[in-house]
Design a protein around this motif. Structure first.
Motif, PDB file in Angstrom:
ATOM      1  N   UNK A 102      44.443   1.454 -38.813  1.00 49.05           N
ATOM      2  CA  UNK A 102      45.520   0.637 -38.258  1.00 49.05           C
ATOM      3  C   UNK A 102      45.229   0.309 -36.800  1.00 49.05           C
ATOM      4  N   UNK A 103      44.767   1.304 -36.062  1.00 49.85           N
ATOM      5  CA  UNK A 103      44.451   1.081 -34.651  1.00 49.85           C
ATOM      6  C   UNK A 103      43.317   0.082 -34.495  1.00 49.85           C
ATOM      7  N   UNK A 104      42.330   0.176 -35.376  1.00 53.35           N
ATOM      8  CA  UNK A 104      41.202  -0.760 -35.335  1.00 53.35           C
ATOM      9  C   UNK A 104      41.678  -2.198 -35.534  1.00 53.35           C
ATOM     10  N   UNK A 105      42.646  -2.396 -36.430  1.00 57.05           N
ATOM     11  CA  UNK A 105      43.152  -3.739 -36.715  1.00 57.05           C
ATOM     12  C   UNK A 105      43.870  -4.347 -35.520  1.00 57.05           C
ATOM     13  N   UNK A 106      44.443  -3.515 -34.664  1.00 57.93           N
ATOM     14  CA  UNK A 106      45.163  -4.039 -33.499  1.00 57.93           C
ATOM     15  C   UNK A 106      44.312  -3.984 -32.231  1.00 57.93           C
ATOM     16  N   UNK A 107      42.973  -3.742 -32.424  1.00 55.81           N
ATOM     17  CA  UNK A 107      42.054  -3.826 -31.292  1.00 55.81           C
ATOM     18  C   UNK A 107      41.802  -2.538 -30.550  1.00 55.81           C
ATOM     19  N   UNK A 108      42.192  -1.399 -31.111  1.00 56.61           N
ATOM     20  CA  UNK A 108      41.952  -0.115 -30.453  1.00 56.61           C
ATOM     21  C   UNK A 108      40.614   0.487 -30.846  1.00 56.61           C
ATOM     22  N   UNK A 109      40.366   1.733 -30.388  1.00 54.39           N
ATOM     23  CA  UNK A 109      39.094   2.400 -30.700  1.00 54.39           C
ATOM     24  C   UNK A 109      39.004   2.739 -32.176  1.00 54.39           C
ATOM     25  N   UNK A 110      40.162   2.972 -32.798  1.00 58.11           N
ATOM     26  CA  UNK A 110      40.308   3.040 -34.241  1.00 58.11           C
ATOM     27  C   UNK A 110      39.371   3.889 -35.043  1.00 58.11           C
ATOM     28  N   UNK A 111      38.429   3.242 -35.695  1.00 55.95           N
ATOM     29  CA  UNK A 111      37.624   3.882 -36.731  1.00 55.95           C
ATOM     30  C   UNK A 111      36.419   4.641 -36.197  1.00 55.95           C
ATOM     31  N   UNK A 112      36.328   4.826 -34.888  1.00 56.67           N
ATOM     32  CA  UNK A 112      35.206   5.607 -34.370  1.00 56.67           C
ATOM     33  C   UNK A 112      35.231   6.999 -34.991  1.00 56.67           C
ATOM     34  N   UNK A 113      34.084   7.427 -35.512  1.00 55.47           N
ATOM     35  CA  UNK A 113      33.972   8.770 -36.062  1.00 55.47           C
ATOM     36  C   UNK A 113      32.775   9.449 -35.438  1.00 55.47           C
ATOM     37  N   UNK A 114      32.958  10.660 -34.999  1.00 59.46           N
ATOM     38  CA  UNK A 114      31.838  11.405 -34.438  1.00 59.46           C
ATOM     39  C   UNK A 114      32.267  12.254 -33.259  1.00 59.46           C
ATOM     40  N   UNK A 115      31.376  13.173 -32.890  1.00 60.93           N
ATOM     41  CA  UNK A 115      31.638  14.085 -31.793  1.00 60.93           C
ATOM     42  C   UNK A 115      30.356  14.825 -31.469  1.00 60.93           C
ATOM     43  N   UNK A 116      30.186  15.300 -30.230  1.00 55.66           N
ATOM     44  CA  UNK A 116      29.034  16.139 -29.929  1.00 55.66           C
ATOM     45  C   UNK A 116      29.191  17.514 -30.563  1.00 55.66           C
ATOM     46  N   UNK A 117      28.099  18.234 -30.655  1.00 53.92           N
ATOM     47  CA  UNK A 117      28.136  19.557 -31.282  1.00 53.92           C
ATOM     48  C   UNK A 117      28.991  20.528 -30.477  1.00 53.92           C
ATOM     49  N   UNK A 118      28.787  20.551 -29.169  1.00 55.35           N
ATOM     50  CA  UNK A 118      29.548  21.424 -28.280  1.00 55.35           C
ATOM     51  C   UNK A 118      30.461  20.567 -27.424  1.00 55.35           C
ATOM     52  N   UNK A 119      31.723  20.944 -27.336  1.00 60.44           N
ATOM     53  CA  UNK A 119      32.708  20.105 -26.658  1.00 60.44           C
ATOM     54  C   UNK A 119      32.948  20.546 -25.223  1.00 60.44           C
ATOM     55  N   UNK A 120      33.048  19.552 -24.334  1.00 60.50           N
ATOM     56  CA  UNK A 120      33.476  19.769 -22.961  1.00 60.50           C
ATOM     57  C   UNK A 120      34.508  18.702 -22.628  1.00 60.50           C
ATOM     58  N   UNK A 121      35.213  18.887 -21.539  1.00 59.34           N
ATOM     59  CA  UNK A 121      36.230  17.916 -21.131  1.00 59.34           C
ATOM     60  C   UNK A 121      35.595  16.538 -20.948  1.00 59.34           C
ATOM     61  N   UNK A 122      36.221  15.531 -21.541  1.00 62.07           N
ATOM     62  CA  UNK A 122      35.695  14.176 -21.464  1.00 62.07           C
ATOM     63  C   UNK A 122      34.941  13.744 -22.702  1.00 62.07           C
ATOM     64  N   UNK A 123      34.576  14.676 -23.563  1.00 63.09           N
ATOM     65  CA  UNK A 123      33.883  14.321 -24.802  1.00 63.09           C
ATOM     66  C   UNK A 123      34.871  13.687 -25.780  1.00 63.09           C
ATOM     67  N   UNK A 124      34.338  12.839 -26.662  1.00 68.23           N
ATOM     68  CA  UNK A 124      35.176  12.198 -27.664  1.00 68.23           C
ATOM     69  C   UNK A 124      35.057  12.918 -29.002  1.00 68.23           C
ATOM     70  N   UNK A 125      36.170  12.989 -29.702  1.00 66.39           N
ATOM     71  CA  UNK A 125      36.236  13.558 -31.046  1.00 66.39           C
ATOM     72  C   UNK A 125      36.980  12.552 -31.910  1.00 66.39           C
ATOM     73  N   UNK A 126      36.230  11.730 -32.635  1.00 72.18           N
ATOM     74  CA  UNK A 126      36.825  10.671 -33.439  1.00 72.18           C
ATOM     75  C   UNK A 126      37.712   9.787 -32.551  1.00 72.18           C
ATOM     76  N   UNK A 127      39.006   9.748 -32.817  1.00 67.22           N
ATOM     77  CA  UNK A 127      39.906   8.901 -32.026  1.00 67.22           C
ATOM     78  C   UNK A 127      40.623   9.677 -30.933  1.00 67.22           C
ATOM     79  N   UNK A 128      40.050  10.806 -30.530  1.00 73.50           N
ATOM     80  CA  UNK A 128      40.628  11.647 -29.483  1.00 73.50           C
ATOM     81  C   UNK A 128      39.596  11.881 -28.379  1.00 73.50           C
TER      82      UNK A 128
END
Length: 447
Positions: free
Chosen positions: A334-360
């Motif tokens: 739904x977010x993708x249809x309205x022009x947002x980051x939407x369907x992005x899927x993925x994340x780095x193996x180890x998380x730090x502040x500022x890293x992306x996790x799918x739509x977060x």
């Protein structure tokens, strides 16, 4: 420092001074002074003035704006090596490029390799640091892909966009360069790289994601002069862009690299945020902040706290989101249809502040807690915090899930109340799913 007015040089000079080193710079364009020599690196007399009483020489010079840059850079390197020997320099440090094996090198990478070999064969100990793409605002190779990500909803996809690289944050490059100033003299070539291996297409998509843009649509191309097209987009000289594009036609994944800075190398997402000028994600508001809506759920987990914390740190990406199948994917669509980051899927193996996790985006990270802020479009800002709390015994723990929403006026409050029934189901299922998965994995030993 030779090439002090270049991209890396302008950053390295203050970094060295901050580390307590006296720095003398040399450039054709800078005004002369007690710590600055104005001159051309092809001028032996100017090199002698610049290197007088100097312990370490940094060579950051490249002549890629001219057609005969390879021959020019090799001649300059020989002159620098000779001048360093005359001045009694202890160490030469050269920042070059990777040397692909088992495949013909582009002219650009062959030139970088040749310059490194000139220094390694010279009379002064030389440290040749080999980096692929440096991620930073002003790094030409990075700017090529970053502008492709931001300039249009489509991206040209020649076959080499599937080649892989290990981009390195400019701050990590500076760490290795500054460290060389205090190390003993060595003669060696060593690769430096970031923690993640990505294709160039993935890198474009990550740039778009960090910039808050939808995924770019890749368009296969054949016969289109990509270098000329990229030069037109970036306003860079065609010879320079052509040389860099030719180098992208290699897999640039080193087999061995120098140890990263203490605490680990800068994550790619963090490096991209800094390079693109995207600020840190907003932290979750404190409890009791006026106007912020909070919901807290707790689930008992028949697994140690460490196991729960590890499972929390793995949410998103390939492991997905436990609970109602497809719920988060539907919201992303739904977010993708309205022009947002939407369907992005993925994340780095180890998380730090500022890293992306799918739509977060990671807004907070500790040993037992992960805080995410949603990047989908809505009239307000939403956070999700997952915490692993101690249980009644060492074999148990408790999952605390906190959802916070800061509405943007009346539209935000209406949005919250209209979507609350669906949110309640989705987040209740997520908490229960995480608890059950962690319990099952602890009992079976399978992940």
């Amino acid at each position: 420092m030779l090439g002090a007015r270049g991209y890396v040089g302008t950053l390295l000079t203050p970094a060295l001074r901050a580390a307590g080193h006296a720095v003398r710079t040399m450039s054709r364009s800078q005004p002369p002074g007690p710590d600055a020599v104005r001159g051309d690196v092809a001028d032996g007399a100017a090199l002698d003035r610049a290197m007088s009483d100097v312990d370490v020489v940094y060579h950051l010079v490249h002549s890629m704006d001219r057609a005969d840059y390879a021959a020019v850079d090799a001649d300059i390197a020989r002159g620098v090596a000779a001048a360093a020997a005359r001045a009694g320099v202890r160490q030469i440090v050269y920042l070059g490029g990777p040397s692909p094996v088992d495949q013909p090198m582009s002219e650009h990478l062959a030139s970088r390799t040749e310059v490194g070999e000139v220094f390694l064969a010279g009379p002064v100990p030389a440290l040749v640091l080999r980096a692929a793409m440096v991620v930073g605002a002003g790094s030409t190779s990075f700017e090529l892909l970053a502008r492709a990500a931001r300039s249009a909803p489509i991206v040209l996809r020649p076959s080499w966009m599937d080649n892989r690289s290990r981009p390195i944050a400019v701050r990590d490059v500076l760490y290795h360069l500054v460290r060389a100033a205090s190390s003993g003299p060595v003669t060696m070539a060593a690769d430096i790289a970031g923690p993640e291996t990505v294709t160039y297409l993935e890198l474009v998509q990550r740039c778009a994601r960090i910039a808050g843009l939808p995924r770019r649509v890749p368009v296969p191309v054949a016969g289109i002069p990509v270098a000329a097209t990229a030069a037109a987009v970036t306003d860079l000289p065609v010879p320079l862009v052509r040389a860099l594009v030719e180098s992208l036609k290699h897999d640039l994944v080193p087999s061995e690299v120098l140890d990263p800075p203490p605490g680990g190398g800068t994550s790619l997402d963090r490096a991209l945020r800094e390079a693109l000028g995207v600020g840190d994600p907003p932290a979750m508001p404190d409890e009791g902040t006026p106007g912020v809506i909070r919901q807290v759920r707790r689930e008992r987990v028949a697994a140690p706290r460490a196991a729960l914390a590890e499972r929390i740190a793995e949410v998103g990406g390939k492991r997905g989101w436990p609970g109602i199948p497809g719920a988060f994917a539907l919201r992303g669509a739904i977010d993708h249809l309205i022009g947002g980051v939407g369907l992005h899927r993925g994340r780095p193996t180890t998380l730090t502040v500022g890293d992306t996790v799918d739509s977060w985006t990671v807004a907070g990270r500790t040993e037992h807690e992960l805080t995410l802020v949603s990047d989908v479009r809505m009239p307000g800002k939403a956070w999700l915090r997952l915490s692993a709390l101690p249980g009644r015994t060492s074999a148990e723990s408790e999952l605390e899930q906190t959802v916070a929403f800061a509405p943007d006026g009346l539209p935000g409050r209406l949005y919250w109340h209209l979507r609350k029934p669906a949110h309640d189901m989705v987040f209740a299922a997520l908490a229960l799913g995480l608890a059950r998965e962690t319990t099952r994995e602890a009992m079976t030993g399978r992940r």
